[in-house]
Design a protein around this motif. Structure first.
Motif, mmCIF file in Angstrom:
data_model
loop_
_atom_site.group_PDB
_atom_site.id
_atom_site.type_symbol
_atom_site.label_atom_id
_atom_site.label_comp_id
_atom_site.label_asym_id
_atom_site.label_seq_id
_atom_site.Cartn_x
_atom_site.Cartn_y
_atom_site.Cartn_z
ATOM 1 N N SER A 97 0.729 -1.093 0.101
ATOM 2 C CA SER A 97 -0.114 -0.203 -0.048
ATOM 3 C C SER A 97 0.910 1.194 -0.013
ATOM 4 C CB SER A 97 -1.080 0.081 1.251
ATOM 5 O OG SER A 97 -1.781 -1.033 1.175
ATOM 6 N N GLN A 98 1.784 1.126 0.871
ATOM 7 C CA GLN A 98 2.921 2.407 0.873
ATOM 8 C C GLN A 98 3.388 2.569 -0.550
ATOM 9 O OE1 GLN A 98 6.296 1.503 3.284
ATOM 10 N NE2 GLN A 98 6.456 3.804 3.589
ATOM 11 N N LEU A 99 3.905 1.635 -1.164
ATOM 12 C CA LEU A 99 4.421 2.028 -2.704
ATOM 13 C C LEU A 99 3.435 2.467 -3.427
ATOM 14 C CD1 LEU A 99 6.747 -1.378 -3.134
ATOM 15 C CD2 LEU A 99 7.307 1.204 -2.984
ATOM 16 N N LEU A 100 2.080 1.811 -3.473
ATOM 17 C CA LEU A 100 0.900 2.208 -4.271
ATOM 18 C C LEU A 100 0.737 3.771 -4.163
ATOM 19 C CD1 LEU A 100 -1.266 -0.795 -4.015
ATOM 20 C CD2 LEU A 100 0.094 0.125 -6.114
ATOM 21 N N ASP A 158 -1.244 -0.545 -15.006
ATOM 22 C CA ASP A 158 -1.138 -1.180 -16.548
ATOM 23 C C ASP A 158 0.117 -2.476 -16.327
ATOM 24 O OD1 ASP A 158 1.145 0.075 -16.718
ATOM 25 O OD2 ASP A 158 0.424 1.324 -18.327
ATOM 26 N N SER A 159 0.308 -3.109 -17.364
ATOM 27 C CA SER A 159 1.400 -4.196 -17.267
ATOM 28 C C SER A 159 2.745 -3.516 -16.895
ATOM 29 C CB SER A 159 1.376 -5.042 -18.313
ATOM 30 O OG SER A 159 1.623 -4.255 -19.394
ATOM 31 N N LEU A 160 3.005 -2.519 -17.423
ATOM 32 C CA LEU A 160 4.252 -1.814 -17.223
ATOM 33 C C LEU A 160 4.479 -1.333 -15.731
ATOM 34 C CD1 LEU A 160 6.928 -0.824 -18.770
ATOM 35 C CD2 LEU A 160 5.815 1.261 -19.162
ATOM 36 N N ALA A 161 3.402 -0.863 -15.370
ATOM 37 C CA ALA A 161 3.537 -0.174 -13.758
ATOM 38 C C ALA A 161 3.584 -1.298 -12.835
ATOM 39 C CB ALA A 161 2.223 0.373 -13.515
ATOM 40 N N LEU A 162 2.754 -2.594 -13.243
ATOM 41 C CA LEU A 162 3.036 -3.617 -12.451
ATOM 42 C C LEU A 162 4.524 -4.159 -12.489
ATOM 43 C CD1 LEU A 162 -0.229 -6.052 -13.194
ATOM 44 C CD2 LEU A 162 0.351 -4.817 -11.093
ATOM 45 N N GLU A 163 4.957 -4.422 -13.537
ATOM 46 C CA GLU A 163 6.399 -4.591 -13.625
ATOM 47 C C GLU A 163 7.339 -3.745 -12.595
ATOM 48 O OE1 GLU A 163 9.926 -6.849 -14.703
ATOM 49 O OE2 GLU A 163 7.773 -7.028 -14.887
ATOM 50 N N LEU A 202 9.398 -4.871 -9.340
ATOM 51 C CA LEU A 202 10.962 -4.632 -9.238
ATOM 52 C C LEU A 202 11.057 -3.847 -7.926
ATOM 53 C CD1 LEU A 202 11.985 -3.852 -12.675
ATOM 54 C CD2 LEU A 202 12.288 -5.911 -11.591
ATOM 55 N N LEU A 203 10.289 -2.887 -7.557
ATOM 56 C CA LEU A 203 10.306 -2.359 -6.162
ATOM 57 C C LEU A 203 10.070 -3.253 -4.988
ATOM 58 C CD1 LEU A 203 8.427 0.735 -7.184
ATOM 59 C CD2 LEU A 203 10.900 0.794 -6.574
ATOM 60 N N ILE A 204 9.355 -3.975 -5.081
ATOM 61 C CA ILE A 204 8.961 -5.014 -3.960
ATOM 62 C C ILE A 204 10.060 -6.060 -3.781
ATOM 63 C CG2 ILE A 204 7.735 -7.056 -3.254
ATOM 64 C CD1 ILE A 204 5.286 -5.577 -4.745
ATOM 65 N N GLU A 205 10.633 -6.394 -4.827
ATOM 66 C CA GLU A 205 11.827 -7.191 -4.883
ATOM 67 C C GLU A 205 12.917 -6.672 -4.195
ATOM 68 O OE1 GLU A 205 11.505 -10.184 -8.534
ATOM 69 O OE2 GLU A 205 12.600 -8.570 -9.145
ATOM 70 N N ASP A 206 13.059 -5.314 -4.436
ATOM 71 C CA ASP A 206 14.255 -4.713 -4.162
ATOM 72 C C ASP A 206 14.175 -4.385 -2.410
ATOM 73 O OD1 ASP A 206 16.969 -3.098 -4.337
ATOM 74 O OD2 ASP A 206 15.574 -1.247 -3.996
ATOM 75 N N ARG A 207 12.966 -4.116 -2.171
ATOM 76 C CA ARG A 207 12.951 -3.656 -0.829
ATOM 77 C C ARG A 207 12.851 -4.924 0.461
ATOM 78 N NH1 ARG A 207 9.048 1.623 -0.032
ATOM 79 N NH2 ARG A 207 10.343 2.935 -1.549
ATOM 80 N N LEU A 208 12.240 -5.896 -0.266
ATOM 81 C CA LEU A 208 12.235 -7.046 0.749
ATOM 82 C C LEU A 208 13.284 -8.159 0.300
ATOM 83 C CD1 LEU A 208 8.237 -7.441 0.705
ATOM 84 C CD2 LEU A 208 9.771 -6.410 2.293
#
Length: 72
Positions: free
Chosen positions: A3-6, A29-34, A38-44
């Motif tokens: 939620s914070q990232l969104l 969209d699909s680009l924003a989801l990608e 990547l942001l989630i992967e990096d943070r966690l």
């Protein structure tokens, strides 16, 4: 964290974010989801490469997938 990232990175109003909310309804969209993946992967420090998400998926599904990968 999702939620914070969104809110911070995609400008989504916090009040619009709910478990049953489709990601497309938040303007992703699909680009924003990608980018979000990547942001989630990096943070966690997790790998979501094999996870398939579409704009039709919900915030709740995204949170569940991230939770599963984080404990794996």
């Amino acid at each position: 964290m999702v939620s914070q990232l969104l809110v911070q990175r995609f400008g989504v109003a916090a009040a619009r974010i709910g478990d049953e909310t489709p990601l497309a309804a938040l303007g992703l969209d699909s680009l924003a989801l990608e980018e979000l993946r990547l942001l989630i992967e990096d943070r966690l420090d997790i790998d979501l490469e094999t996870v398939e998400l579409t704009p039709r998926d919900t915030v709740g599904r995204l949170v569940a997938v991230v939770g599963q990968e984080a404990v794996a």
